[in-house]
Design an enzyme around this catalytic site. Sequence first.
Site, PDB file in Angstrom:
ATOM      1  N   LYS A 178      -9.924  -6.309  -4.363  1.00 44.47           N
ATOM      2  CA  LYS A 178     -10.983  -6.505  -5.370  1.00 44.47           C
ATOM      3  C   LYS A 178     -11.601  -7.903  -5.218  1.00 44.47           C
ATOM      4  CE  LYS A 178      -8.105  -5.837  -8.826  1.00 44.47           C
ATOM      5  NZ  LYS A 178      -6.839  -5.582  -8.118  1.00 44.47           N
TER       6      LYS A 178
ATOM      7  N   ARG B  69       4.078  -5.300 -10.975  1.00 42.79           N
ATOM      8  CA  ARG B  69       2.632  -5.094 -11.153  1.00 42.79           C
ATOM      9  C   ARG B  69       2.221  -3.692 -10.728  1.00 42.79           C
ATOM     10  NH1 ARG B  69       0.990 -10.045  -7.796  1.00 42.79           N
ATOM     11  NH2 ARG B  69      -1.190  -9.488  -8.001  1.00 42.79           N
TER      12      ARG B  69
ATOM     13  N   ARG C  41      -0.897 -13.055   1.557  1.00 36.14           N
ATOM     14  CA  ARG C  41      -2.108 -13.634   0.933  1.00 36.14           C
ATOM     15  C   ARG C  41      -1.952 -15.143   0.712  1.00 36.14           C
ATOM     16  NH1 ARG C  41      -4.541 -11.072  -4.315  1.00 36.14           N
ATOM     17  NH2 ARG C  41      -2.404 -11.224  -5.043  1.00 36.14           N
TER      18      ARG C  41
ATOM     19  N   ARG D 124       0.138 -17.465  -4.418  1.00 35.58           N
ATOM     20  CA  ARG D 124       0.124 -17.256  -5.870  1.00 35.58           C
ATOM     21  C   ARG D 124       1.527 -17.053  -6.432  1.00 35.58           C
ATOM     22  NH1 ARG D 124      -4.545 -12.955  -7.263  1.00 35.58           N
ATOM     23  NH2 ARG D 124      -2.829 -12.103  -8.483  1.00 35.58           N
TER      24      ARG D 124
ATOM     25  N   ARG E 214      -7.893  -3.155 -17.943  1.00 32.48           N
ATOM     26  CA  ARG E 214      -6.696  -2.663 -17.255  1.00 32.48           C
ATOM     27  C   ARG E 214      -5.855  -1.739 -18.122  1.00 32.48           C
ATOM     28  NH1 ARG E 214      -4.305  -6.613 -12.931  1.00 32.48           N
ATOM     29  NH2 ARG E 214      -6.232  -7.731 -12.805  1.00 32.48           N
TER      30      ARG E 214
HETATM   31  P1  AP5 Z   1      -7.310  -9.434  -2.727  1.00 34.93           P
HETATM   32  O1  AP5 Z   1      -8.768  -9.320  -2.476  1.00 34.93           O
HETATM   33  O2  AP5 Z   1      -6.788 -10.735  -3.203  1.00 34.93           O
HETATM   34  O3  AP5 Z   1      -6.817  -8.231  -3.670  1.00 34.93           O
HETATM   35  P2  AP5 Z   1      -6.989  -8.012  -5.240  1.00 34.93           P
HETATM   36  O4  AP5 Z   1      -7.281  -6.571  -5.442  1.00 34.93           O
HETATM   37  O5  AP5 Z   1      -7.955  -8.994  -5.809  1.00 34.93           O
HETATM   38  O6  AP5 Z   1      -5.498  -8.311  -5.673  1.00 34.93           O
HETATM   39  P3  AP5 Z   1      -4.954  -9.144  -6.918  1.00 34.93           P
HETATM   40  O7  AP5 Z   1      -3.500  -9.423  -6.657  1.00 34.93           O
HETATM   41  O8  AP5 Z   1      -5.834 -10.321  -7.213  1.00 34.93           O
HETATM   42  O9  AP5 Z   1      -5.058  -8.110  -8.040  1.00 34.93           O
HETATM   43  P4  AP5 Z   1      -4.346  -8.137  -9.364  1.00 34.93           P
HETATM   44  O10 AP5 Z   1      -5.110  -7.123 -10.101  1.00 34.93           O
HETATM   45  O11 AP5 Z   1      -2.888  -7.911  -9.301  1.00 34.93           O
HETATM   46  O12 AP5 Z   1      -4.454  -9.678  -9.809  1.00 34.93           O
HETATM   47  P5  AP5 Z   1      -5.442 -10.458 -10.803  1.00 34.93           P
HETATM   48  O13 AP5 Z   1      -5.681 -11.795 -10.274  1.00 34.93           O
HETATM   49  O14 AP5 Z   1      -6.582  -9.625 -11.180  1.00 34.93           O
HETATM   50  O15 AP5 Z   1      -6.567  -9.001  -1.376  1.00 34.93           O
HETATM   51  C1  AP5 Z   1      -5.159  -9.069  -1.255  1.00 34.93           C
HETATM   52  C2  AP5 Z   1      -4.796  -9.529   0.181  1.00 34.93           C
HETATM   53  O16 AP5 Z   1      -5.142  -8.492   1.085  1.00 34.93           O
HETATM   54  C3  AP5 Z   1      -5.552 -10.791   0.635  1.00 34.93           C
HETATM   55  O17 AP5 Z   1      -4.713 -11.575   1.415  1.00 34.93           O
HETATM   56  C4  AP5 Z   1      -6.702 -10.213   1.477  1.00 34.93           C
HETATM   57  O18 AP5 Z   1      -7.082 -11.122   2.510  1.00 34.93           O
HETATM   58  C5  AP5 Z   1      -6.072  -8.935   2.050  1.00 34.93           C
HETATM   59  N1  AP5 Z   1      -7.051  -7.852   2.204  1.00 34.93           N
HETATM   60  C6  AP5 Z   1      -7.988  -7.449   1.302  1.00 34.93           C
HETATM   61  N2  AP5 Z   1      -8.728  -6.431   1.800  1.00 34.93           N
HETATM   62  C7  AP5 Z   1      -8.217  -6.181   3.051  1.00 34.93           C
HETATM   63  C8  AP5 Z   1      -8.561  -5.245   4.069  1.00 34.93           C
HETATM   64  N3  AP5 Z   1      -9.575  -4.367   3.924  1.00 34.93           N
HETATM   65  N4  AP5 Z   1      -7.843  -5.275   5.226  1.00 34.93           N
HETATM   66  C9  AP5 Z   1      -6.818  -6.167   5.397  1.00 34.93           C
HETATM   67  N5  AP5 Z   1      -6.447  -7.070   4.465  1.00 34.93           N
HETATM   68  C10 AP5 Z   1      -7.148  -7.075   3.301  1.00 34.93           C
HETATM   69  O19 AP5 Z   1      -4.471 -10.576 -12.076  1.00 34.93           O
HETATM   70  C11 AP5 Z   1      -3.302 -11.360 -11.996  1.00 34.93           C
HETATM   71  C12 AP5 Z   1      -2.509 -11.204 -13.270  1.00 34.93           C
HETATM   72  O20 AP5 Z   1      -3.279 -11.690 -14.391  1.00 34.93           O
HETATM   73  C13 AP5 Z   1      -2.120  -9.767 -13.650  1.00 34.93           C
HETATM   74  O21 AP5 Z   1      -0.950  -9.323 -12.994  1.00 34.93           O
HETATM   75  C14 AP5 Z   1      -1.915  -9.916 -15.158  1.00 34.93           C
HETATM   76  O22 AP5 Z   1      -0.694 -10.545 -15.436  1.00 34.93           O
HETATM   77  C15 AP5 Z   1      -3.041 -10.882 -15.543  1.00 34.93           C
HETATM   78  N6  AP5 Z   1      -4.278 -10.141 -15.880  1.00 34.93           N
HETATM   79  C16 AP5 Z   1      -5.446 -10.137 -15.196  1.00 34.93           C
HETATM   80  N7  AP5 Z   1      -6.341  -9.328 -15.779  1.00 34.93           N
HETATM   81  C17 AP5 Z   1      -5.720  -8.794 -16.860  1.00 34.93           C
HETATM   82  C18 AP5 Z   1      -6.116  -7.850 -17.829  1.00 34.93           C
HETATM   83  N8  AP5 Z   1      -7.335  -7.277 -17.818  1.00 34.93           N
HETATM   84  N9  AP5 Z   1      -5.212  -7.532 -18.804  1.00 34.93           N
HETATM   85  C19 AP5 Z   1      -3.993  -8.100 -18.843  1.00 34.93           C
HETATM   86  N10 AP5 Z   1      -3.546  -8.973 -17.922  1.00 34.93           N
HETATM   87  C20 AP5 Z   1      -4.411  -9.322 -16.946  1.00 34.93           C
HETATM   88 MG    MG Z   2      -7.851 -10.562  -7.229  1.00 28.70          MG
END
Ligand code: AP5
Ligand code: MG
Length: 216
Positions: free
Chosen positions: A13, A171, A127, A160, A88
């Site tokens: 994402k 997660r 990552r 992270r 979410r």
């Molecule tokens: P990346 O692009 O970083 O993936 P992502 O989908 O953004 O993964 P996140 O871990 O950020 O998602 P998340 O939803 O768990 O975390 P968030 O920060 O939103 O890609 C991942 C890796 O893969 C990278 O190294 C990239 O280079 C590689 N990659 C990507 N695409 C690729 C491809 N096509 N081929 C090869 N490699 C690839 O949330 C973090 C925390 O915050 C949550 O766990 C929760 O505790 C809290 N939080 C956030 N939002 C909420 C909410 N709405 N409600 C409650 N808690 C929340």
């Molecule tokens: Mg992300």
Amino acid sequence: MKILLMGPPGAGKGSQSERLVKDFDLTSISTGEMFREAYRNGEQLGIEAMTYIERGELVDDDITNEIVRKRLLRKDAERCFLLDGYPRTVTQAEALDGMLKKMNSCLSAVINIVVDKTAILERMVGRRVCKQCSATYHLSFRPPKVRGVCDQCGGELYQREDDQLESVQNRLNIYETKTNPLINYYDKRGILKNVNGMQSFADVYADIKRALRDIT
Ligand code: AP5
Ligand code: MG
């Protein structure tokens, strides 16, 4: 254009939104980023949120809805935005509906990036993220030109806090139970677009662009 980008942790994402916001001139609203920034700035909200994030749990719905509500009221979110990682839960989705309704607005499309569980673990473990500008890298799939240094701003890359195996597994479980129901929620409205995330960065991006072709 008002888009929601959803998908399990590690689906890509953040990586896809980096390019989408530039090409479509969208305001990026990532709740994960907002929590991490608040933590880096020593704000109480960030410190509280990090206690959930480190364990791989979702931050409380009320806290999360409130930061999004305030963010949506800012001028730069009036016309176009991209939501990454919010909503979410069904409770959050209903809260978002209420916020947008008050603004006489609604989501234009929901892009769901679909990936296998096995790929997720590999993506998360490798990552690395820039401390300064949050650009995302992968040790094997998208390595920076200089090890440990951001190509874009020269900032330091770090792992992270929630990319430890135990937290990632938590997660994923939470995603299955709490977030997965949203796929049906948005599908019923006819705005869900599934995109195959098991492809190269460029091919995933091309599919997202295709899915957004007729969206305004
Ligand atoms: P990346 O692009 O970083 O993936 P992502 O989908 O953004 O993964 P996140 O871990 O950020 O998602 P998340 O939803 O768990 O975390 P968030 O920060 O939103 O890609 C991942 C890796 O893969 C990278 O190294 C990239 O280079 C590689 N990659 C990507 N695409 C690729 C491809 N096509 N081929 C090869 N490699 C690839 O949330 C973090 C925390 O915050 C949550 O766990 C929760 O505790 C809290 N939080 C956030 N939002 C909420 C909410 N709405 N409600 C409650 N808690 C929340
Ligand atoms: Mg992300």
